[in-house]
Enzyme design. Structure first.
Site, PDB file in Angstrom:
ATOM      1  N   CYS A 140     110.328 -18.007  -4.947  1.00 37.90           N
ATOM      2  CA  CYS A 140     111.637 -18.247  -4.442  1.00 37.90           C
ATOM      3  C   CYS A 140     112.429 -19.484  -5.099  1.00 37.90           C
ATOM      4  CB  CYS A 140     111.541 -18.882  -2.915  1.00 37.90           C
ATOM      5  SG  CYS A 140     110.431 -20.205  -2.827  1.00 37.90           S
ATOM      6  N   HIS A 144     101.206 -27.688   9.892  1.00 41.33           N
ATOM      7  CA  HIS A 144     101.804 -27.491   8.490  1.00 41.33           C
ATOM      8  C   HIS A 144     102.284 -28.734   7.845  1.00 41.33           C
ATOM      9  CE1 HIS A 144     104.330 -25.662   5.757  1.00 41.33           C
ATOM     10  NE2 HIS A 144     103.216 -24.449   5.722  1.00 41.33           N
ATOM     11  N   GLU A 184     104.898 -28.981   6.240  1.00 41.82           N
ATOM     12  CA  GLU A 184     106.374 -29.083   6.172  1.00 41.82           C
ATOM     13  C   GLU A 184     106.645 -29.487   7.840  1.00 41.82           C
ATOM     14  OE1 GLU A 184     108.926 -25.349   5.604  1.00 41.82           O
ATOM     15  OE2 GLU A 184     110.204 -26.083   7.113  1.00 41.82           O
ATOM     16  N   THR A 218     110.670 -23.357   8.069  1.00 42.18           N
ATOM     17  CA  THR A 218     111.585 -22.485   7.187  1.00 42.18           C
ATOM     18  C   THR A 218     110.849 -20.983   7.056  1.00 42.18           C
ATOM     19  OG1 THR A 218     110.422 -23.411   5.327  1.00 42.18           O
ATOM     20  CG2 THR A 218     112.604 -24.203   5.788  1.00 42.18           C
ATOM     21  N   SER A 225     102.295 -20.324   4.837  1.00 42.98           N
ATOM     22  CA  SER A 225     102.675 -19.487   6.010  1.00 42.98           C
ATOM     23  C   SER A 225     103.338 -18.203   5.671  1.00 42.98           C
ATOM     24  CB  SER A 225     103.485 -20.522   6.546  1.00 42.98           C
ATOM     25  OG  SER A 225     104.339 -20.168   7.834  1.00 42.98           O
ATOM     26  N   ASN A 226     104.289 -18.260   4.876  1.00 40.61           N
ATOM     27  CA  ASN A 226     105.291 -17.128   4.626  1.00 40.61           C
ATOM     28  C   ASN A 226     104.362 -15.779   4.133  1.00 40.61           C
ATOM     29  OD1 ASN A 226     105.975 -16.154   1.749  1.00 40.61           O
ATOM     30  ND2 ASN A 226     105.533 -18.475   1.709  1.00 40.61           N
ATOM     31  N   SER A 262     105.266 -18.189  -2.982  1.00 40.21           N
ATOM     32  CA  SER A 262     104.681 -19.150  -4.065  1.00 40.21           C
ATOM     33  C   SER A 262     103.734 -18.498  -4.823  1.00 40.21           C
ATOM     34  CB  SER A 262     103.970 -20.065  -3.164  1.00 40.21           C
ATOM     35  OG  SER A 262     103.083 -19.845  -2.108  1.00 40.21           O
TER      36      SER A 262
HETATM   37  S1  SF4 Z   1     109.965 -20.565   1.001  1.00 43.07           S
HETATM   38 FE1  SF4 Z   1     110.182 -22.834   1.141  1.00 43.07          FE
HETATM   39  S2  SF4 Z   1     110.415 -23.538  -0.934  1.00 43.07           S
HETATM   40 FE2  SF4 Z   1     111.085 -21.349  -0.952  1.00 43.07          FE
HETATM   41  S3  SF4 Z   1     113.137 -21.376  -0.515  1.00 43.07           S
HETATM   42 FE3  SF4 Z   1     112.009 -21.212   1.422  1.00 43.07          FE
HETATM   43  S4  SF4 Z   1     111.939 -23.269   2.050  1.00 43.07           S
HETATM   44 FE4  SF4 Z   1     112.220 -23.339   0.080  1.00 43.07          FE
END
Ligand code: SF4
Length: 349
Positions: free
Chosen positions: A31, A143, A145, A183, A242-243, A286
């Site tokens: 991202c 976490h 964040e 997020t 996490s994502n 990431s």
């Molecule tokens: S995943 Fe995290 S680093 Fe990537 S755009 Fe979303 S908030 Fe920002």
């Protein structure tokens, strides 16, 4: 990012009913916030020379971290481990004001690579705490964040870990609550948590805009579409991302018969492919694209050479680099200074 030396033909091409194929989710991978943070460390190394210290993993990916370590980055848990006066980069996940102060106390030259979309949540937390609202922060305990966001309003924030937490929450004033979120959560699970919160606290205020970022949402939408036709989904990314972990959950929820996370292609097991005609592939925000390419190469060895992209959104967001890094080491404007979003393969097709 460099490739990982691969072992070819590790996986066998065994017969299955139907035609073998790969459905490749897009968007996937880097991202804008991750790209910016990785470039920030690379440029800090060019500007100041090694070593450059980084508080926590710059982004949650084992390959990115080990590659930057080889270039001279030193990852530490806390600023107290950084020699006085050194350069330190704060990770994309953001930091609390206490960490910023800790760095200043040690005369550190801090470069803040916090993703601007995390900074936006920090600002919301500060604004609501100044307005004497109590914040229910939906996110995962521990976490980075979440720790950074809570640190902006420590006395006025209660963490909500999951929908199961809602029934037992203790709040100071049920009529003075606002919710915010990490997020990188599952959109569906977060909406369920909010629904339960609102059942208990009907006057709960919504945040001004989504906190779950565009990249998290887009990657979940893409894997939902892929998962409905997939016998198996492989998600590339690290266990602490996490994502990435949410993408495995979402794939299973939306119809994939099985879903696994791997850091590297070498972790794919032959038995995962038993009877599998369609493999879905995606990667967390990431994850460098080279790691996805290696998965595709291994799958091709196993007979899954036919790859179709399933594109559910276009992404062209760019963030400015931290201000210290917008010029090159000689003080001239740097071509990557205003963004640095590198076009990914899936965007070029
Ligand atoms: S995943 Fe995290 S680093 Fe990537 S755009 Fe979303 S908030 Fe920002």
């Amino acid at each position: 990012m460099p490739r990982v030396p691969a072992v070819r033909n590790r996986l066998k091409d065994t017969p299955v009913a139907g035609t073998k194929r790969v459905l490749l989710a897009a968007p996937r991978g880097y991202c804008a916030g991750v790209d910016r943070a990785v470039i920030a460390v690379e440029k800090a190394l060019q500007h100041y020379g090694a070593p450059v210290y980084v508080r926590k993993q710059i982004v949650h990916n084992i390959h990115v971290v080990s590659t930057l370590e080889k270039q001279g980055a030193i990852f530490v848990d806390e600023v107290e481990e950084v020699p006085v006066g050194s350069h330190v980069v704060f990770s994309a996940h953001g930091v609390s004001p206490a960490v910023v102060q800790g760095a200043a106390d040690r005369d550190l030259q801090a470069i803040d690579a916090t993703c601007p979309l995390v900074t936006k949540v920090h600002r919301e937390a500060v604004r609501f705490s100044k307005a004497d609202r109590h914040i229910l922060l939906i996110g995962h305990a521990g976490h980075e964040e979440v720790e950074g966001t809570m640190g902006h309003a420590p006395d006025q924030t209660t963490l909500v870990n999951s929908p199961a937490d809602v029934a037992t929450l203790v709040v100071p004033d049920p009529d003075n609550l606002v919710w915010l979120s990490q997020t990188t959560l599952s959109v569906d699970e977060t909406m369920e948590t909010v629904r339960l919160l609102r059942e208990r606290f009907p006057n709960l205020q919504d945040p001004p805009s989504d906190d779950i970022c565009y990249a998290t949402q887009n990657r979940q939408v893409a894997i939902k579409k892929v998962a409905q036709d997939a016998d198996l989904v492989i998600v590339v990314g690290s266990a602490n991302s996490s994502n990435t972990v949410r993408l495995v959950d979402v794939a299973l929820e939306y119809g994939a018969k099985a879903a696994y996370r791997v850091d590297y292609a070498s972790e794919i097991k032959q038995e995962w492919l038993d009877g599998v005609a369609t493999v879905g592939v995606t990667s967390g925000a990431s994850v460098p694209e080279v790691l996805v390419q290696e998965v595709l190469d291994d799958l091709a060895d196993a007979g899954y050479g036919s790859v179709s992209q399933v594109v559910t959104a276009e992404e062209d967001l760019m963030f400015s680099l931290p201000k210290e890094l917008r010029k090159d080491a000689d003080g001239n404007p740097d071509e990557r200074g205003l963004g640095g979003r590198r076009k990914l393969d899936w965007q070029l097709k």
